[in-house]
Write a protein that holds these residues in place. Structure first.
Motif, PDB file in Angstrom:
ATOM      1  N   THR A  52       0.746  -1.214  -0.012  1.00  0.00           N
ATOM      2  CA  THR A  52      -0.142  -0.094   0.079  1.00  0.00           C
ATOM      3  C   THR A  52       0.838   1.353  -0.019  1.00  0.00           C
ATOM      4  N   PRO A  53       1.771   1.478  -1.057  1.00  0.00           N
ATOM      5  CA  PRO A  53       2.519   2.640  -1.042  1.00  0.00           C
ATOM      6  C   PRO A  53       1.848   3.755  -1.171  1.00  0.00           C
ATOM      7  N   GLY A  54       2.390   5.029  -0.614  1.00  0.00           N
ATOM      8  CA  GLY A  54       1.628   6.514  -0.860  1.00  0.00           C
ATOM      9  C   GLY A  54       1.890   7.145   0.449  1.00  0.00           C
ATOM     10  N   HIS A  55       1.551   6.687   1.689  1.00  0.00           N
ATOM     11  CA  HIS A  55       2.360   7.350   3.008  1.00  0.00           C
ATOM     12  C   HIS A  55       3.796   7.093   3.108  1.00  0.00           C
ATOM     13  N   ALA A  56       4.331   6.016   2.685  1.00  0.00           N
ATOM     14  CA  ALA A  56       5.632   5.868   2.426  1.00  0.00           C
ATOM     15  C   ALA A  56       5.686   4.658   1.343  1.00  0.00           C
ATOM     16  N   TRP A  77      -9.962  -8.863   9.307  1.00  0.00           N
ATOM     17  CA  TRP A  77      -9.293  -7.574   9.666  1.00  0.00           C
ATOM     18  C   TRP A  77      -8.262  -7.339   9.078  1.00  0.00           C
ATOM     19  N   ILE A  78      -7.963  -5.641   8.875  1.00  0.00           N
ATOM     20  CA  ILE A  78      -6.608  -5.372   8.293  1.00  0.00           C
ATOM     21  C   ILE A  78      -5.892  -4.374   9.053  1.00  0.00           C
ATOM     22  N   CYS A  79      -4.603  -4.763   9.552  1.00  0.00           N
ATOM     23  CA  CYS A  79      -3.864  -3.696  10.310  1.00  0.00           C
ATOM     24  C   CYS A  79      -3.319  -2.551   9.130  1.00  0.00           C
ATOM     25  N   THR A  80      -3.533  -1.452   9.482  1.00  0.00           N
ATOM     26  CA  THR A  80      -3.342  -0.280   8.288  1.00  0.00           C
ATOM     27  C   THR A  80      -2.025   0.416   8.509  1.00  0.00           C
ATOM     28  N   GLY A  81      -1.412   0.136   9.507  1.00  0.00           N
ATOM     29  CA  GLY A  81      -0.063   1.052   9.840  1.00  0.00           C
ATOM     30  C   GLY A  81      -0.485   2.741   9.864  1.00  0.00           C
ATOM     31  N   ASP A  82       0.346   3.295   8.711  1.00  0.00           N
ATOM     32  CA  ASP A  82      -0.081   4.821   8.927  1.00  0.00           C
ATOM     33  C   ASP A  82      -0.761   5.002   7.281  1.00  0.00           C
ATOM     34  N   ASP A 124       9.096  10.580  -0.860  1.00  0.00           N
ATOM     35  CA  ASP A 124       8.891   9.022  -0.765  1.00  0.00           C
ATOM     36  C   ASP A 124       7.392   8.960  -0.515  1.00  0.00           C
ATOM     37  N   GLY A 125       6.591   9.957  -0.046  1.00  0.00           N
ATOM     38  CA  GLY A 125       5.145   9.921   0.046  1.00  0.00           C
ATOM     39  C   GLY A 125       4.810  10.338  -1.378  1.00  0.00           C
ATOM     40  N   ASN A 126       3.660   9.691  -1.997  1.00  0.00           N
ATOM     41  CA  ASN A 126       3.158   9.896  -3.163  1.00  0.00           C
ATOM     42  C   ASN A 126       1.774   9.775  -3.204  1.00  0.00           C
ATOM     43  N   GLN A 166      -4.387   5.409  -4.904  1.00  0.00           N
ATOM     44  CA  GLN A 166      -4.773   4.034  -5.524  1.00  0.00           C
ATOM     45  C   GLN A 166      -4.765   3.078  -4.426  1.00  0.00           C
ATOM     46  N   SER A 167      -3.829   3.301  -3.288  1.00  0.00           N
ATOM     47  CA  SER A 167      -3.752   2.177  -2.258  1.00  0.00           C
ATOM     48  C   SER A 167      -5.152   2.226  -1.441  1.00  0.00           C
ATOM     49  N   LEU A 168      -5.794   3.509  -1.391  1.00  0.00           N
ATOM     50  CA  LEU A 168      -6.932   3.624  -0.550  1.00  0.00           C
ATOM     51  C   LEU A 168      -8.107   2.903  -1.402  1.00  0.00           C
ATOM     52  N   GLU A 169      -8.015   2.883  -2.669  1.00  0.00           N
ATOM     53  CA  GLU A 169      -8.995   2.150  -3.498  1.00  0.00           C
ATOM     54  C   GLU A 169      -8.729   0.605  -3.604  1.00  0.00           C
TER      55      GLU A 169
END
Ligand SMILES: [Zn+2]
Length: 272
Positions: A127-131, A144-149, A163-165, A171-174
């Motif tokens: 799930t790239p994006g935040h990092a 259940w899904i552990c979502t980190g940040d 690094d954040g994009n 796209q990773s939220l979708e």
């Protein structure tokens, strides 16, 4: 938030003692399994927290897993793995600031790879994006899904380029939404049960901001990122303008990638 919670059989959460503006109540460390344990996100290198993880685990720690290598999530991992003999799992730290270069995984987890602990299957979801190296983890039996940040409770996360994009983040939220899981276990804050509503809200919040960026840029062409901040972030305290500038840059880079904005000599305009 309680400092210890049993969320389901074999799923425990410990709150690291690192509260702050950026971490909320602190970083959530999750423990999976009972007769053997996998630890997710041991947090910063805080001795008392690492000892508490070991004592609450009460069984051999086989794996120490991290969602990403920001300083509030992974620096405790190497020490915890050393003390417990556990294997380090995750993705290596990318180059750049705000990255924990001490985290070097024994095994790199890629999208779809699974870890088995005490009969529980845990699947890595890229799930790239935040990092750029961010992974979420799906507990298959519970859905259940552990979502980190990637998704946190009660706030939005910073997208800090390069690094954040922002484009990857949306796209990773979708991608997360399409998995239709029944609850999210965030890296900060309480368990999230109204999964669709929260993900939809985050996507809408980001796209509303993007609309504001396009409108502000249309009215103020040939403007630097820092000059544009007050036109876009009319709803936040000036003290947060430094972070807002990072998020604004993430939006501008997405617009550039989408062909909707141009940057010439550090100044932005909407595409003619
Ligand atoms: Zn982070």
């Amino acid at each position: 938030m309680p400092s210890f919670s049993q969320l389901a059989p074999g799923v425990r959460r410990l709150l690291a003692p690192n509260p702050s503006m950026m971490t909320g109540p602190g970083t959530n460390t999750y423990l999976f399994g009972s007769s053997e344990v996998a630890v997710l996100d041991p947090g910063p290198l805080i001795e008392s927290h690492l000892r508490r993880i070991e004592s609450i685990a009460g069984a051999p720690i086989r794996y120490v897993i991290v969602t990403h290598t920001h300083p509030d999530h992974s620096p405790g991992a190497v020490e915890l793995a050393r003390a417990s003999g556990a294997e380090l799992l995750g993705q290596p730290a990318p180059e750049g600031e705000h990255q924990d270069a001490t985290f070097v995984p024994d095994r790199i987890l890629d999208d779809g790879e699974r870890v088995l602990i005490d009969g529980m299957e845990i699947e890595a979801i890229s799930t790239p994006g935040h990092a750029s190296n961010h992974l979420c983890f799906r507990l298959l039996a519970l859905d259940w899904i552990c979502t980190g940040d990637h998704v946190i409770d009660g706030s939005t996360v910073v997208i800090d380029p390069p690094d954040g994009n922002m484009k990857h983040y949306l796209q990773s939220l979708e991608k997360l939404k399409a998995l239709n899981c029944s609850a999210l276990l965030p890296g900060h804050g309480e368990i999230i049960r109204d999964v669709d509503r929260i993900i939809d809200w985050i996507i809408k919040h980001r796209l509303d901001r993007e609309e504001k960026v396009v409108a502000a840029l249309g009215k103020n062409p040939d403007i630097s990122t820092s000059e544009l901040v007050p036109y876009v972030y009319t709803d936040i305290d000036k003290k947060l303008f430094g972070w807002a500038e990072r998020s604004l840059l993430a939006h501008l880079l997405k617009l550039e990638d989408d062909g909707e904005a141009d940057c010439i000599d550090g100044n932005w305009s909407v595409t003619a």
